[in-house]
Design an enzyme around this catalytic site. Structure first.
Site, PDB file in Angstrom:
ATOM      1  N   HIS A 181     -56.119  43.350  50.602  1.00  0.00           N
ATOM      2  CA  HIS A 181     -55.282  42.651  51.530  1.00  0.00           C
ATOM      3  C   HIS A 181     -55.515  42.569  52.871  1.00  0.00           C
ATOM      4  O   HIS A 181     -54.942  41.263  53.287  1.00  0.00           O
ATOM      5  CB  HIS A 181     -53.830  44.019  51.690  1.00  0.00           C
ATOM      6  CG  HIS A 181     -53.337  44.356  50.446  1.00  0.00           C
ATOM      7  ND1 HIS A 181     -52.908  45.661  50.200  1.00  0.00           N
ATOM      8  CD2 HIS A 181     -52.857  43.683  49.251  1.00  0.00           C
ATOM      9  CE1 HIS A 181     -52.425  45.977  48.808  1.00  0.00           C
ATOM     10  NE2 HIS A 181     -52.465  44.644  48.224  1.00  0.00           N
ATOM     11  N   LYS A 238     -41.202  49.453  41.795  1.00  0.00           N
ATOM     12  CA  LYS A 238     -41.985  50.384  41.194  1.00  0.00           C
ATOM     13  C   LYS A 238     -42.096  51.690  42.248  1.00  0.00           C
ATOM     14  O   LYS A 238     -41.376  51.457  43.294  1.00  0.00           O
ATOM     15  CB  LYS A 238     -43.400  49.737  41.222  1.00  0.00           C
ATOM     16  CG  LYS A 238     -43.904  48.885  42.560  1.00  0.00           C
ATOM     17  CD  LYS A 238     -45.454  48.322  42.277  1.00  0.00           C
ATOM     18  CE  LYS A 238     -45.544  47.424  43.485  1.00  0.00           C
ATOM     19  NZ  LYS A 238     -46.492  46.284  43.182  1.00  0.00           N
ATOM     20  N   ARG A 252     -56.682  37.681  42.861  1.00  0.00           N
ATOM     21  CA  ARG A 252     -58.145  38.604  42.373  1.00  0.00           C
ATOM     22  C   ARG A 252     -58.530  37.738  41.132  1.00  0.00           C
ATOM     23  O   ARG A 252     -59.723  37.376  41.361  1.00  0.00           O
ATOM     24  CB  ARG A 252     -57.593  39.994  41.927  1.00  0.00           C
ATOM     25  CG  ARG A 252     -57.365  40.756  43.300  1.00  0.00           C
ATOM     26  CD  ARG A 252     -56.714  41.968  42.927  1.00  0.00           C
ATOM     27  NE  ARG A 252     -55.442  41.752  42.513  1.00  0.00           N
ATOM     28  CZ  ARG A 252     -54.471  42.640  42.473  1.00  0.00           C
ATOM     29  NH1 ARG A 252     -54.726  43.825  42.674  1.00  0.00           N
ATOM     30  NH2 ARG A 252     -53.246  42.273  42.152  1.00  0.00           N
ATOM     31  N   SER A 282     -53.561  48.654  44.745  1.00  0.00           N
ATOM     32  CA  SER A 282     -52.927  49.637  45.405  1.00  0.00           C
ATOM     33  C   SER A 282     -52.962  50.973  44.490  1.00  0.00           C
ATOM     34  O   SER A 282     -52.932  52.089  44.721  1.00  0.00           O
ATOM     35  CB  SER A 282     -51.752  49.748  46.186  1.00  0.00           C
ATOM     36  OG  SER A 282     -51.888  48.685  46.993  1.00  0.00           O
TER      37      SER A 282
HETATM   38  P1  ADP Z   1     -47.017  43.063  44.727  1.00  0.00           P
HETATM   39  O1  ADP Z   1     -47.429  41.698  44.420  1.00  0.00           O
HETATM   40  O2  ADP Z   1     -46.626  44.109  43.796  1.00  0.00           O
HETATM   41  O3  ADP Z   1     -46.256  43.252  46.121  1.00  0.00           O
HETATM   42  P2  ADP Z   1     -49.471  44.051  46.275  1.00  0.00           P
HETATM   43  O4  ADP Z   1     -48.580  44.510  47.553  1.00  0.00           O
HETATM   44  O5  ADP Z   1     -50.504  44.931  45.962  1.00  0.00           O
HETATM   45  O6  ADP Z   1     -48.418  43.984  44.997  1.00  0.00           O
HETATM   46  O7  ADP Z   1     -50.133  42.686  46.678  1.00  0.00           O
HETATM   47  C1  ADP Z   1     -49.492  41.961  47.848  1.00  0.00           C
HETATM   48  C2  ADP Z   1     -50.326  40.532  47.633  1.00  0.00           C
HETATM   49  O8  ADP Z   1     -51.753  40.931  47.819  1.00  0.00           O
HETATM   50  C3  ADP Z   1     -50.369  39.949  46.154  1.00  0.00           C
HETATM   51  O9  ADP Z   1     -50.513  38.339  46.657  1.00  0.00           O
HETATM   52  C4  ADP Z   1     -51.679  40.381  45.461  1.00  0.00           C
HETATM   53  O10 ADP Z   1     -52.205  39.263  44.624  1.00  0.00           O
HETATM   54  C5  ADP Z   1     -52.673  40.257  46.842  1.00  0.00           C
HETATM   55  N1  ADP Z   1     -53.630  41.280  46.466  1.00  0.00           N
HETATM   56  C6  ADP Z   1     -53.617  42.497  45.912  1.00  0.00           C
HETATM   57  N2  ADP Z   1     -55.026  42.985  45.687  1.00  0.00           N
HETATM   58  C7  ADP Z   1     -55.758  42.256  46.237  1.00  0.00           C
HETATM   59  C8  ADP Z   1     -57.188  42.089  46.400  1.00  0.00           C
HETATM   60  N3  ADP Z   1     -57.978  43.077  46.065  1.00  0.00           N
HETATM   61  N4  ADP Z   1     -57.516  41.058  46.857  1.00  0.00           N
HETATM   62  C9  ADP Z   1     -56.875  39.982  47.287  1.00  0.00           C
HETATM   63  N5  ADP Z   1     -55.592  39.888  47.040  1.00  0.00           N
HETATM   64  C10 ADP Z   1     -54.790  41.092  46.665  1.00  0.00           C
END
Ligand code: ADP
Length: 167
Positions: free
Chosen positions: A25, A49, A97, A135
């Site tokens: 992130h 979730k 990803r 996460s």
């Molecule tokens: P959600 O979409 O359920 O809110 P997250 O909070 O984990 O999930 O992700 C927020 C954003 O960060 C999304 O665009 C997700 O695709 C991106 N993201 C999550 N993990 C990664 C990663 N390892 N590398 C790059 N972007 C990521």
């Protein structure tokens, strides 16, 4: 002819649950901050979730991991597109990803475009080293007591271990 920049510059919002923030992130937020004038990381208060951290902690943990001053982190509720309008964002930013992210993002983008055609979706590819990070997998390995170096910043590792941290 080149467009004149907006008075506030180009703003992007980067929405997500960030439960908790990890290095993938942060990588995306920093990449975006090099392209946009201002990046608003928007922490969604009630994702469908179960959460490990409350909204306030998720905001603070993200803030503490940032190195650029053109990124701010705020909580939000309701529709992402409404927040984008409110802050004057030109783009909603998402990280990609693997191809597995694509289908969900495609659906969300299509819906957001239906609701507000003037706000673009922008996708940034993560660095290869973070491509496998999520996460949920971090919470699983943390629950088993596995080392978290290289996955999350140290202050997030402490929070996952349930240690007290600076507020
Ligand atoms: P959600 O979409 O359920 O809110 P997250 O909070 O984990 O999930 O992700 C927020 C954003 O960060 C999304 O665009 C997700 O695709 C991106 N993201 C999550 N993990 C990664 C990663 N390892 N590398 C790059 N972007 C990521």
């Amino acid at each position: 002819m080149i467009d004149k920049p907006d008075s506030q510059g180009k703003i992007a919002i980067y929405p997500g649950s960030f439960d908790p923030v990890h290095l993938g992130h942060i990588d995306i937020a920093h990449r975006a901050a090099a392209v946009f004038d201002h990046v608003v990381v928007a922490v969604f208060d009630r994702p469908s979730k179960s959460l490990r951290f409350n909204t306030e902690d998720r905001v603070r943990l993200f803030q503490q991991g940032l190195k650029r001053d053109n990124i701010e982190v705020i909580p939000y509720s309701g529709l992402t597109i409404d927040l984008a309008r409110k802050v004057g964002a030109r783009a909603i930013l998402r990280g990609l990803r693997a191809t597995s992210d694509f289908e969900y993002e495609y659906q969300m983008t299509t819906m957001n475009r239906h609701l507000e055609p003037t706000i673009e979706a922008v996708f940034l590819m993560t660095s290869l080293e973070y491509a496998y990070l999520s996460s949920s997998i971090i919470k699983e390995v943390a629950a088993q007591g596995a080392p978290l170096e290289g996955l999350v910043p140290e202050h997030v590792a402490s929070a996952l271990r349930g240690e007290a941290h600076d507020r």
